[in-house]
Design a protein around this motif. Sequence first.
Motif, PDB file in Angstrom:
ATOM      1  N   GLY A  73      11.719 -74.413  39.216  1.00  0.00           N
ATOM      2  CA  GLY A  73      10.575 -75.425  39.043  1.00  0.00           C
ATOM      3  C   GLY A  73      11.102 -76.969  39.041  1.00  0.00           C
ATOM      4  N   ILE A  74      10.223 -77.845  38.831  1.00  0.00           N
ATOM      5  CA  ILE A  74      10.662 -79.152  38.654  1.00  0.00           C
ATOM      6  C   ILE A  74      10.065 -79.505  37.135  1.00  0.00           C
ATOM      7  N   ILE A  75      10.874 -79.719  36.174  1.00  0.00           N
ATOM      8  CA  ILE A  75      10.568 -79.628  34.879  1.00  0.00           C
ATOM      9  C   ILE A  75      11.023 -80.812  34.162  1.00  0.00           C
ATOM     10  N   ALA A  76      10.223 -81.326  33.225  1.00  0.00           N
ATOM     11  CA  ALA A  76      10.612 -82.430  32.446  1.00  0.00           C
ATOM     12  C   ALA A  76      10.446 -82.115  30.870  1.00  0.00           C
ATOM     13  N   LYS A  77      11.456 -82.544  29.695  1.00  0.00           N
ATOM     14  CA  LYS A  77      10.876 -82.066  28.491  1.00  0.00           C
ATOM     15  C   LYS A  77      11.255 -83.640  27.942  1.00  0.00           C
ATOM     16  N   GLY A  78      10.040 -84.175  27.978  1.00  0.00           N
ATOM     17  CA  GLY A  78       9.945 -85.585  27.569  1.00  0.00           C
ATOM     18  C   GLY A  78       9.674 -86.259  28.578  1.00  0.00           C
ATOM     19  N   VAL A 212       6.029 -78.562  33.354  1.00  0.00           N
ATOM     20  CA  VAL A 212       6.384 -78.198  34.981  1.00  0.00           C
ATOM     21  C   VAL A 212       5.291 -78.503  35.774  1.00  0.00           C
ATOM     22  N   PHE A 213       6.194 -79.645  36.708  1.00  0.00           N
ATOM     23  CA  PHE A 213       5.421 -80.363  37.447  1.00  0.00           C
ATOM     24  C   PHE A 213       5.404 -79.815  38.984  1.00  0.00           C
ATOM     25  N   GLY A 214       6.054 -78.855  39.430  1.00  0.00           N
ATOM     26  CA  GLY A 214       6.138 -78.183  40.616  1.00  0.00           C
ATOM     27  C   GLY A 214       6.956 -76.870  40.338  1.00  0.00           C
ATOM     28  N   ARG A 215       6.676 -75.841  41.375  1.00  0.00           N
ATOM     29  CA  ARG A 215       7.254 -74.714  41.262  1.00  0.00           C
ATOM     30  C   ARG A 215       7.407 -74.178  42.363  1.00  0.00           C
ATOM     31  N   GLY A 276       4.400 -73.751  28.170  1.00  0.00           N
ATOM     32  CA  GLY A 276       3.766 -75.034  28.975  1.00  0.00           C
ATOM     33  C   GLY A 276       2.843 -74.902  29.831  1.00  0.00           C
ATOM     34  N   LEU A 277       3.258 -73.961  30.742  1.00  0.00           N
ATOM     35  CA  LEU A 277       2.329 -73.706  31.955  1.00  0.00           C
ATOM     36  C   LEU A 277       1.030 -73.062  31.581  1.00  0.00           C
ATOM     37  N   GLU A 278       0.973 -72.178  30.730  1.00  0.00           N
ATOM     38  CA  GLU A 278      -0.349 -71.617  30.159  1.00  0.00           C
ATOM     39  C   GLU A 278      -1.135 -72.439  29.630  1.00  0.00           C
TER      40      GLU A 278
END
Length: 315
Positions: A73-78, A212-215, A276-278
């Motif tokens: 996915g496209i993920i950011a932590k902050g 998660v912005f995209g998957r 985070g998704l849930e």
Amino acid sequence: MRFGKIQYLNLIPFDVFLKSYPIPTRYKSAAFANRSYPSKLNQSFLFHRIDAGFISTIAGATAHRKHKATQAGIIAKGAVWSVLSLESSFANGDSALLKKHRLSPSASLVLGSHSLESTFEKVDSRVDCHATAHAAARNDNKTAQSKNADSSPQAQSPQKDYQSDTSNALSTVLNLHGRVLIGDRALQYRFNGGKAIDMGQVWWEKHRLPFVFGRLCYNSYGEFYNNIARAFVKKRVKIPHYILQARAKACGIPPHYIREYLAHIHYHIHAKERVGLERFYRALRLKAIKPPSRIYPRNVDSSKCTPNTPYKRQL
């Protein structure tokens, strides 16, 4: 096999990875053929016009439920830098975040005082003082009621970005009311010194979870795309200088800034990312936010919409 890919800088590592992945050239050509912005790809995925692709998280809710989503996915932590809320404010008076992001909750009071002064100026001088006070109080009461209505969450719904589905929903979930801007246009806006709130940062401060912005989801050929996803998240991709230079020239952003931006993104969905998704899906249900449907917005001419068109501030 028909593959759809978001045409943003955040997937440069996947482009480089796919070029070296051992699959027939015709599959690679198909992967690079269907490129667009997220909301357009969401529609193609829902209509089964593509077999798989990097789909917005909100549009991939059904794939997530049916186990048709990979661990890529496209993920950011902050802070993510490319998902912004412009000229934004928070609903319901979250004082800590208001102070942190320098948003003044007293702006409406200042406006109210100006409107009160203008009301007194319009009062006829021939009216006696008691009538003047009564009229001013009545007009002030109407002004206060209208401002209260404008400050409600329903009245200040966020201005949506036509290229986005997940970020539009995230703005509502976070009680942000500014204009939503995503992708390369948002990165250009930030690079040029534009002021905005980073939605990835706000999500992290509220939940302490990655977003998660995209998957990478699929309609068919599940084993094939799961193998690609597993190989992609395990490999540390090095972006060739010539590719970085070409994308930098196309977007008007220096290569070093693109590298700094990509350092804020990772692609492997682990346990915390799943939590985070849930959490996000639960927030959508509580806010009664519906996922995108197959009906594409009629007021958008998709032929004129390009992913990397710079954002122009409205004066």
